[in-house]
Scaffold this active site. Structure first.
Site, PDB file in Angstrom:
ATOM      1  N   ARG A  59      49.317  23.237  43.161  1.00  0.00           N
ATOM      2  CA  ARG A  59      49.207  23.805  41.433  1.00  0.00           C
ATOM      3  C   ARG A  59      49.885  25.526  41.344  1.00  0.00           C
ATOM      4  O   ARG A  59      49.573  26.214  42.164  1.00  0.00           O
ATOM      5  CB  ARG A  59      48.039  23.997  41.417  1.00  0.00           C
ATOM      6  CG  ARG A  59      47.374  24.350  40.282  1.00  0.00           C
ATOM      7  CD  ARG A  59      45.387  24.587  39.793  1.00  0.00           C
ATOM      8  NE  ARG A  59      45.244  24.624  38.337  1.00  0.00           N
ATOM      9  CZ  ARG A  59      43.832  25.057  37.902  1.00  0.00           C
ATOM     10  NH1 ARG A  59      43.590  25.370  39.342  1.00  0.00           N
ATOM     11  NH2 ARG A  59      43.309  25.683  36.910  1.00  0.00           N
ATOM     12  N   PHE A  64      49.819  33.345  37.260  1.00  0.00           N
ATOM     13  CA  PHE A  64      48.944  33.536  37.226  1.00  0.00           C
ATOM     14  C   PHE A  64      48.589  33.313  38.777  1.00  0.00           C
ATOM     15  O   PHE A  64      47.937  33.993  39.775  1.00  0.00           O
ATOM     16  CB  PHE A  64      48.324  32.073  36.525  1.00  0.00           C
ATOM     17  CG  PHE A  64      46.537  31.519  36.735  1.00  0.00           C
ATOM     18  CD1 PHE A  64      46.019  32.821  37.130  1.00  0.00           C
ATOM     19  CD2 PHE A  64      46.071  30.800  37.316  1.00  0.00           C
ATOM     20  CE1 PHE A  64      44.177  32.878  37.182  1.00  0.00           C
ATOM     21  CE2 PHE A  64      44.933  30.310  37.391  1.00  0.00           C
ATOM     22  CZ  PHE A  64      44.288  31.249  37.272  1.00  0.00           C
ATOM     23  N   GLN A  67      48.796  27.071  43.853  1.00  0.00           N
ATOM     24  CA  GLN A  67      46.988  27.019  45.014  1.00  0.00           C
ATOM     25  C   GLN A  67      47.588  26.237  45.930  1.00  0.00           C
ATOM     26  O   GLN A  67      48.138  25.015  46.303  1.00  0.00           O
ATOM     27  CB  GLN A  67      46.257  26.252  44.143  1.00  0.00           C
ATOM     28  CG  GLN A  67      44.974  26.340  44.470  1.00  0.00           C
ATOM     29  CD  GLN A  67      44.025  25.649  43.648  1.00  0.00           C
ATOM     30  OE1 GLN A  67      43.457  26.018  42.425  1.00  0.00           O
ATOM     31  NE2 GLN A  67      43.062  24.242  43.796  1.00  0.00           N
ATOM     32  N   PHE A 117      43.785  30.150  47.075  1.00  0.00           N
ATOM     33  CA  PHE A 117      44.986  30.062  46.400  1.00  0.00           C
ATOM     34  C   PHE A 117      45.620  31.686  46.155  1.00  0.00           C
ATOM     35  O   PHE A 117      44.398  32.559  46.794  1.00  0.00           O
ATOM     36  CB  PHE A 117      44.869  29.843  44.657  1.00  0.00           C
ATOM     37  CG  PHE A 117      43.617  30.779  43.992  1.00  0.00           C
ATOM     38  CD1 PHE A 117      44.041  31.704  42.553  1.00  0.00           C
ATOM     39  CD2 PHE A 117      41.943  30.584  44.393  1.00  0.00           C
ATOM     40  CE1 PHE A 117      42.730  32.632  42.360  1.00  0.00           C
ATOM     41  CE2 PHE A 117      41.371  31.473  43.877  1.00  0.00           C
ATOM     42  CZ  PHE A 117      41.364  32.758  43.131  1.00  0.00           C
ATOM     43  N   LEU A 126      38.214  36.105  36.546  1.00  0.00           N
ATOM     44  CA  LEU A 126      38.382  35.829  37.685  1.00  0.00           C
ATOM     45  C   LEU A 126      37.126  36.382  38.951  1.00  0.00           C
ATOM     46  O   LEU A 126      36.497  36.025  39.490  1.00  0.00           O
ATOM     47  CB  LEU A 126      38.833  34.959  38.606  1.00  0.00           C
ATOM     48  CG  LEU A 126      40.676  34.059  37.903  1.00  0.00           C
ATOM     49  CD1 LEU A 126      41.531  33.361  39.599  1.00  0.00           C
ATOM     50  CD2 LEU A 126      39.738  33.208  37.825  1.00  0.00           C
ATOM     51  N   HIS A 130      35.326  33.014  42.580  1.00  0.00           N
ATOM     52  CA  HIS A 130      36.138  32.952  43.520  1.00  0.00           C
ATOM     53  C   HIS A 130      35.580  34.099  45.104  1.00  0.00           C
ATOM     54  O   HIS A 130      35.943  34.932  44.616  1.00  0.00           O
ATOM     55  CB  HIS A 130      37.221  32.645  43.216  1.00  0.00           C
ATOM     56  CG  HIS A 130      37.432  31.673  42.902  1.00  0.00           C
ATOM     57  ND1 HIS A 130      37.641  30.492  42.919  1.00  0.00           N
ATOM     58  CD2 HIS A 130      37.636  32.018  40.854  1.00  0.00           C
ATOM     59  CE1 HIS A 130      37.929  29.701  41.499  1.00  0.00           C
ATOM     60  NE2 HIS A 130      37.939  30.770  40.930  1.00  0.00           N
TER      61      HIS A 130
END
Length: 143
Positions: A59, A64, A67, A117, A126, A130
């Protein structure tokens, strides 16, 4: 002053480092084991076990994050060393404030496995979602 911007670094000192070899070059990841012991232990053990060998960045979202950490390459796989998902470890001095932050990827609160990530910019939204357990250092395009 020469016009440069100076920001006070509030991050705690790191303790430990892992070098991840990728097809785009080595990534130096400095860790925060004191602040995030479960995430660091999980990451280190998976590295030592060769779990991440041949994992792809499945990903990639411009500006951004990148991942990886899923051996199936689908984004749906991967397990923690604990045999089940583990809880988020949020520390007030670890923030998604710049490029190169390394954090656990999850599908919900306290659902961490093997995936992680690397941020490609400021990702303040975020916060608390996480576990930040490391940062990219050294000469690389990722920090």
């Amino acid at each position: 002053a020469d016009g440069a911007s100076f920001v006070y670094n509030t991050e705690p000192p790191t303790n430990g480092k892992v070098v991840i070899t990728t097809t785009c070059g080595d990534l130096d990841v400095e860790l925060w084991p004191k602040e995030t012991p479960m995430a660091c232990r999980n990451f280190l053990q998976l590295c030592l076990d060769g779990y991440y060998d041949d994992c792809i960045f499945h990903r990639i979202i411009q500006n951004f994050m990148l991942q990886t950490g899923d051996p199936t390459g689908t984004g749906n796989g991967g397990e923690s060393i604990y045999g089940k998902p583990f809880k988020n470890e949020v520390h007030s001095r670890l923030r998604f404030s710049h490029r190169g932050i390394v954090a656990t990827a999850n599908s919900g609160q306290n659902d961490n496995g093997s995936q992680f990530f690397i941020t490609l910019g400021d990702c303040k939204w975020l916060k608390g979602k996480h576990t930040i357990f490391g940062k990219i250092t050294g000469k690389t395009i990722y920090n």
